[in-house]
Motif scaffolding. Sequence first.
Motif, PDB file in Angstrom:
ATOM      1  N   LEU A  20       0.825  -1.217   0.000  1.00  0.00           N
ATOM      2  CA  LEU A  20       0.000   0.000   0.000  1.00  0.00           C
ATOM      3  C   LEU A  20       0.857   1.264   0.000  1.00  0.00           C
ATOM      4  O   LEU A  20       0.485   2.274  -0.587  1.00  0.00           O
ATOM      5  CB  LEU A  20      -0.943  -0.003   1.217  1.00  0.00           C
ATOM      6  CG  LEU A  20      -2.119  -0.988   1.142  1.00  0.00           C
ATOM      7  CD1 LEU A  20      -2.862  -1.027   2.478  1.00  0.00           C
ATOM      8  CD2 LEU A  20      -3.074  -0.615   0.017  1.00  0.00           C
ATOM      9  N   ASP A  24       0.622   4.298  -2.546  1.00  0.00           N
ATOM     10  CA  ASP A  24       0.410   5.694  -2.159  1.00  0.00           C
ATOM     11  C   ASP A  24       1.478   6.604  -2.770  1.00  0.00           C
ATOM     12  O   ASP A  24       1.161   7.708  -3.225  1.00  0.00           O
ATOM     13  CB  ASP A  24       0.406   5.817  -0.631  1.00  0.00           C
ATOM     14  CG  ASP A  24       0.133   7.250  -0.191  1.00  0.00           C
ATOM     15  OD1 ASP A  24      -0.881   7.817  -0.626  1.00  0.00           O
ATOM     16  OD2 ASP A  24       0.952   7.813   0.546  1.00  0.00           O
ATOM     17  N   THR A  49      -6.714   3.665  -1.767  1.00  0.00           N
ATOM     18  CA  THR A  49      -6.168   2.688  -0.814  1.00  0.00           C
ATOM     19  C   THR A  49      -7.296   1.868  -0.196  1.00  0.00           C
ATOM     20  O   THR A  49      -7.139   0.677   0.077  1.00  0.00           O
ATOM     21  CB  THR A  49      -5.334   3.358   0.298  1.00  0.00           C
ATOM     22  OG1 THR A  49      -6.131   4.324   0.989  1.00  0.00           O
ATOM     23  CG2 THR A  49      -4.094   4.023  -0.265  1.00  0.00           C
ATOM     24  N   ASN A  53      -7.429  -2.062  -0.661  1.00  0.00           N
ATOM     25  CA  ASN A  53      -7.570  -2.919   0.528  1.00  0.00           C
ATOM     26  C   ASN A  53      -8.680  -3.942   0.310  1.00  0.00           C
ATOM     27  O   ASN A  53      -8.522  -5.135   0.594  1.00  0.00           O
ATOM     28  CB  ASN A  53      -7.931  -2.069   1.755  1.00  0.00           C
ATOM     29  CG  ASN A  53      -6.736  -1.800   2.658  1.00  0.00           C
ATOM     30  OD1 ASN A  53      -5.798  -2.579   2.710  1.00  0.00           O
ATOM     31  ND2 ASN A  53      -6.776  -0.690   3.366  1.00  0.00           N
TER      32      ASN A  53
ATOM     33  N   MET B  21      -3.263   3.744   6.533  1.00  0.00           N
ATOM     34  CA  MET B  21      -4.003   3.244   5.370  1.00  0.00           C
ATOM     35  C   MET B  21      -4.166   1.738   5.359  1.00  0.00           C
ATOM     36  O   MET B  21      -4.718   1.173   4.428  1.00  0.00           O
ATOM     37  CB  MET B  21      -3.285   3.689   4.093  1.00  0.00           C
ATOM     38  CG  MET B  21      -1.922   3.068   3.906  1.00  0.00           C
ATOM     39  SD  MET B  21      -1.070   3.672   2.425  1.00  0.00           S
ATOM     40  CE  MET B  21      -0.132   5.041   3.077  1.00  0.00           C
TER      41      MET B  21
END
Lengths: 145, 113
Positions: A20, A24, A49, A53, B21
């Motif tokens: 992740l 980003d 994100t 996920n 996140m």
Amino acid sequence: MKDIIKEPGRIVIPSDPTYLQALDDFLEETLRGFGMADNDVADVAISVTELVNNAITHGNMNDSQKTVEVKIVRNSDQVEVTIKDQGLGFNPGNIPDPLSDENLLKETGRGIFIVRSLMDKVEFETAKNGGTRVKVVKKFTPVEE
Amino acid sequence: MKLTDREEGGVVILEPKGKIMGGPDATILNERLHDFIKTDKRNVIIDLGKVDWMNSTGLGILISGLTTMRNNGGDLKLVNVTEKIESLLTITKLITVFENYDSIDDAVKSFKT
């Protein structure tokens, strides 16, 4: 585990939340390149994100042999981001209301709600060859051209 | 995300920094919160002043921490909530769930009243 693929406007990551941060970084670099303001970059990054996920956990079921592809395209005054997994499809109509009293203190279940709140358009599609494709659109005014 | 913690007046103050996140960073924050229970520390403040943003994973961790602390006779309160995170708390109605203070001093004092 598959390798990460990164090129202008496109990143493919294995189904592992460890990636992740790389996602980003890619989003920040690409969106700032479009002249997007900090607040809009944050809205898109939060939403993407979130969706990645979901793609990792619910779509690809954490199978590290499967990947999630993210594409970003600028189209005039908006960015369009497409997130595609290799799962079995997803029905966004089956999501319980995260604002109801019985769900308010649940730890999960508000991701799609947040994405719908932050983005101007959200579209879900089950691809013919399997997997879910989600397209989100965010309108913006560039801070500099 | 980076995470530091300290204690002030018997209250644990957690200071995450960066973005929350999901992935390993989120796990660290979640585990740290649950570690406090094991050492009988049940009053926690999370200073969000240096958190750029969080997604629903971050909100889930805050809720998990809140319910864990309250179920053990303590509480979890928020300090220095940024505009971005406040807007997320508002649209998800979680702003009604968390006690929220403008300064660490005020939050620490609130545990003593």
